[in-house]
Design a protein around this motif. Structure first.
Motif, PDB file in Angstrom:
ATOM      1  N   ILE A  71      10.958  -2.830   4.394  1.00 47.17           N
ATOM      2  CA  ILE A  71       9.553  -2.495   4.136  1.00 47.17           C
ATOM      3  C   ILE A  71       8.938  -3.400   3.076  1.00 47.17           C
ATOM      4  O   ILE A  71       7.972  -4.122   3.333  1.00 47.17           O
ATOM      5  N   PRO A 114       8.942  -7.573   3.816  1.00 54.39           N
ATOM      6  CA  PRO A 114       7.941  -8.019   4.794  1.00 54.39           C
ATOM      7  C   PRO A 114       6.516  -7.676   4.374  1.00 54.39           C
ATOM      8  O   PRO A 114       5.606  -8.476   4.573  1.00 54.39           O
ATOM      9  N   ALA A 115       6.315  -6.511   3.768  1.00 57.34           N
ATOM     10  CA  ALA A 115       4.953  -6.122   3.391  1.00 57.34           C
ATOM     11  C   ALA A 115       4.418  -7.026   2.290  1.00 57.34           C
ATOM     12  O   ALA A 115       3.217  -7.276   2.215  1.00 57.34           O
ATOM     13  N   GLN A 131       2.007   2.507   3.411  1.00 58.05           N
ATOM     14  CA  GLN A 131       3.143   1.815   4.009  1.00 58.05           C
ATOM     15  C   GLN A 131       4.447   2.214   3.332  1.00 58.05           C
ATOM     16  O   GLN A 131       5.479   2.362   3.988  1.00 58.05           O
ATOM     17  N   SER A 147       0.822  -1.212   0.000  1.00 62.73           N
ATOM     18  CA  SER A 147       0.000   0.000   0.000  1.00 62.73           C
ATOM     19  C   SER A 147       0.856   1.263   0.000  1.00 62.73           C
ATOM     20  O   SER A 147       1.949   1.299   0.566  1.00 62.73           O
ATOM     21  N   ARG A 200       0.506 -15.333   9.387  1.00 62.32           N
ATOM     22  CA  ARG A 200      -0.674 -15.527  10.226  1.00 62.32           C
ATOM     23  C   ARG A 200      -0.570 -14.763  11.514  1.00 62.32           C
ATOM     24  O   ARG A 200      -1.525 -14.173  11.992  1.00 62.32           O
ATOM     25  N   LYS A 201       0.629 -14.778  12.110  1.00 65.16           N
ATOM     26  CA  LYS A 201       0.829 -14.054  13.349  1.00 65.16           C
ATOM     27  C   LYS A 201       0.586 -12.560  13.129  1.00 65.16           C
ATOM     28  O   LYS A 201       0.070 -11.872  13.995  1.00 65.16           O
ATOM     29  N   TRP A 202       0.969 -12.085  11.954  1.00 61.34           N
ATOM     30  CA  TRP A 202       0.827 -10.658  11.669  1.00 61.34           C
ATOM     31  C   TRP A 202      -0.570 -10.296  11.181  1.00 61.34           C
ATOM     32  O   TRP A 202      -0.844  -9.130  10.894  1.00 61.34           O
ATOM     33  N   GLY A 203      -1.431 -11.293  11.035  1.00 58.82           N
ATOM     34  CA  GLY A 203      -2.781 -10.995  10.561  1.00 58.82           C
ATOM     35  C   GLY A 203      -2.829 -10.585   9.100  1.00 58.82           C
ATOM     36  O   GLY A 203      -3.780  -9.950   8.669  1.00 58.82           O
TER      37      GLY A 203
END
Ligand code: ATP
Ligand code: MG
Lengths: 283, 293
Positions: free
Chosen positions: B203, B206-207, B185, B182, B287-290
């Motif tokens: 950035i 990971p994004a 971000q 996005s 998953r942990k980060w949603g």
């Protein structure tokens, strides 16, 4: 064009004592899309001085966010100049921390604490230990201590916004850019955050450029208000509001200023409506 | 029916409640029943399915009673055990995995180079999208004859087809993932003064991780399939052949149980990588980060 009216309430020596921290001169901002060019703001000028709480106020779509993006260095003006401390703004930098309007500004792979620490560490502003202490202090200020180890997807929209505010403030930048930071909060929390922000300002006297479309918020938070016309944004007026805080909200002067700004923003619409009616009558 | 145009809201009496203390509501939080908890365990549900399928296999094979074309589950498991402990299966598997990892790693590296070029220049973007459009639909195995011509009968040929099968899937997914990051971000990252490689590492990667991971998974599946298929066609040399060769060899000797054992090994390895390796990565990241359900 209306003549610039002198405003009283500020002693002259005060204004002369500083040179502006941020100086925006005749700035026109445009977006180039595939089909056409959208002018977001047209020849906007304003000066922000040290410790100002400078508010950009205007209706939705008048280019407030665009101006903030310009100052942050994400958008180059097609005309005019923007200078911070006398140096032309040409790129983003951590000395101008921005709180965005959007909710997805937090990094989802970092916890609240890590999110607040991240800019301090990557910009080399402080060591890990100090960054952690500062982060914890500001997380506490926005009342999120309980959630410091939560990931952003577990927070509500308003909570995310508070993390973003803590993140920006912890950096103690030259100028804090805030794009409608409280728009998503309920009235009570918003009021608390406004008070908190003002208290913080009392403590550290940082400079901020604050965007809102709420007249009331502009008067309470701001020390000076730039009123922008509807799209494309042009400067309508620059007003003083340093004498007002929550305590004065019931006062007639407060009401008078609200009304004055209201009329300014509204006048355009009435004119436009009259024009379009006239146009329809002719056509 | 009521006349809608004259409908008015029904005026009802007002009321105010004193909200009860949350502690009195009882079921704000409650442990799930044993059955609910058991049926929530993913692997348990899948194990039940596996057992049912296994029973069906055994029943059919016994009913058909033809060891040459369809050995029973028990025979297959015996063959698998024999081939693993006394036979060459383990060695063959290791050979396959070694080739696979080499090709996979090389493919990832080239994909990384490609996407780096693609995100930094526009001509790079065009190059990547053209190449992926051309080569993605081409099954890697179709390049095997060419590879044999260029690299001869041996591991380099296998690595070549594996690289081809990994490269485009991973590059395409990674690039798509980068593009989908996005704007906010991106701006947030740049606001911290991140630029160049640091910006990509801290950035963008990971994004974009959900699609990068999806690319890695697809790449792995493609590579594994391509390798087994390629090995089936030729065995490198019979002494250092891989799993595919093991299957081919045993078919020639009409050791059908061994063929089944080889196929089972292929499935098990695929499953383990899918559901252990990649799932673990998933659990600890997206998953942990949603970022993914
Ligand atoms: N990425 C974009 N591409 C093209 N046009 C854009 C883009 N972003 C904004 N605009 C246009 O620029 C103008 C100003 O937008 P901006 O986001 O600055 O408004 P705003 O004052 O912040 O409004 P709001 O109060 O609703 O946030 C709008 O008319 C909008 O259509
Ligand atoms: Mg905006």
């Amino acid at each position: 064009m209306t003549a610039i009216q002198p405003v009283d309430g500020l002693s002259k020596s005060d204004a002369v004592a500083h040179s502006p921290l941020l100086s925006v001169k005749d700035v026109t901002l445009q977006y180039k899309t595939r089909e056409h060019i959208v002018t977001a703001t047209y020849r906007v000028s304003f000066d922000v001085f040290q410790a100002d709480r400078f508010v950009l106020l205007g209706p939705s779509g008048c280019g407030k966010s665009s101006l903030l993006k310009g100052v942050a260095g994400f958008m180059a003006p097609v005309e005019g100049t923007m200078k911070l401390n006398g140096r032309t703004i040409d790129r983003p930098s951590p000395d101008r921390m921005m709180v965005f309007q959007e909710f997805d500004q937090l990094l989802p792979w970092k916890t609240v604490l890590q999110n607040v620490m991240f800019p301090m560490l990557t910009s080399g502003r402080c060591k890990r230990k100090e960054a952690r202490e500062r982060a914890l202090r500001f997380i506490d200020k926005v009342n999120l201590t309980k959630f410091r180890d939560a990931y952003p997807h577990m927070l509500s929209g308003g909570m995310k916004q508070r993390v973003a505010i803590a993140r920006a403030m912890a950096m103690e930048p030259d100028i804090l850019l805030m794009d409608e930071p409280f728009a998503a909060l309920d009235a009570l929390t918003r009021r608390k955050m406004q008070e908190e922000l003002l208290q913080l300002w009392e403590d550290t006297r940082f400079t901020m450029l604050f965007v809102t479309h709420s007249i009331e918020e502009a008067i309470i938070v701001g020390s000076r208000i730039l009123v922008l016309s509807p799209h494309p944004g042009r400067v309508k007026a620059e007003l003083n509001a340093h004498q007002f805080s929550h305590a004065e909200q019931g006062r007639p002067e407060f009401g008078a200023l609200t009304q004055r700004i209201h009329n300014m923003l509204f006048a355009e619409r009435i004119e436009e409506e009259a024009l379009s009616k006239a146009g329809a009558a002719h056509g | 029916m009521a006349n809608l145009s004259s409908a008015t809201p029904l005026v009802r009496p007002e009321f105010e409640h004193i909200t009860v203390e949350a502690g009195q509501i009882g079921e704000v939080e409650r442990p799930l029943s044993l059955w609910e908890r058991l049926s929530n365990i993913d692997w348990l549900r899948k194990a039940v399915i596996l057992i049912v399928l296994g029973a069906a296999w055994e029943a059919y094979a016994r009913y058909a009673g033809n060891e040459l074309t369809f050995p029973t589950l028990v025979q297959t498991m015996q063959a698998l055990w024999e081939a693993t402990v006394h036979g060459p299966l383990l060695e063959r598997t290791l050979t396959s995995l070694r080739v696979l990892l080499t090709g996979y790693a090389l493919g990832l590296f080239i994909a990384g180079v490609f996407t780096t070029i693609a995100v930094s220049t526009r001509i790079g973007t065009d190059l990547l999208s053209t190449l992926t459009a051309m080569f993605n639909p081409l099954p890697a195995i179709a390049l095997l004859p060419l590879a044999l011509l260029w690299f001869g009968l041996g591991i380099p040929s296998l690595v070549f087809v594996i690289v081809h099968s990994v490269l485009w899937a991973v590059a395409l997914n990674t690039h798509t993932g980068f593009l989908a990051v996005s704007e906010t971000q991106r701006m947030a990252g740049m606001n911290y003064g991140l630029r160049g490689v640091r910006y990509v590492l801290k950035i963008l990667i990971p994004a974009a991780f959900p699609s990068i991971l999806a690319g890695l998974k697809i790449g792995w599946a493609f590579a594994w399939r391509t390798l087994i298929a390629a090995e089936l066609v030729f065995g490198v040399s019979s002494r250092s052949g891989g799993l595919g060769w093991f299957i081919f060899e045993n078919r020639n000797q009409l050791e059908t149980a061994n063929v089944f054992a080889g196929l089972t090994a292929v499935i098990i390895i695929g499953l383990v990588v899918e559901s252990v390796v990649f799932r673990t990565i998933e659990m600890h990241t997206v998953r942990k980060w949603g970022m993914q359900r």
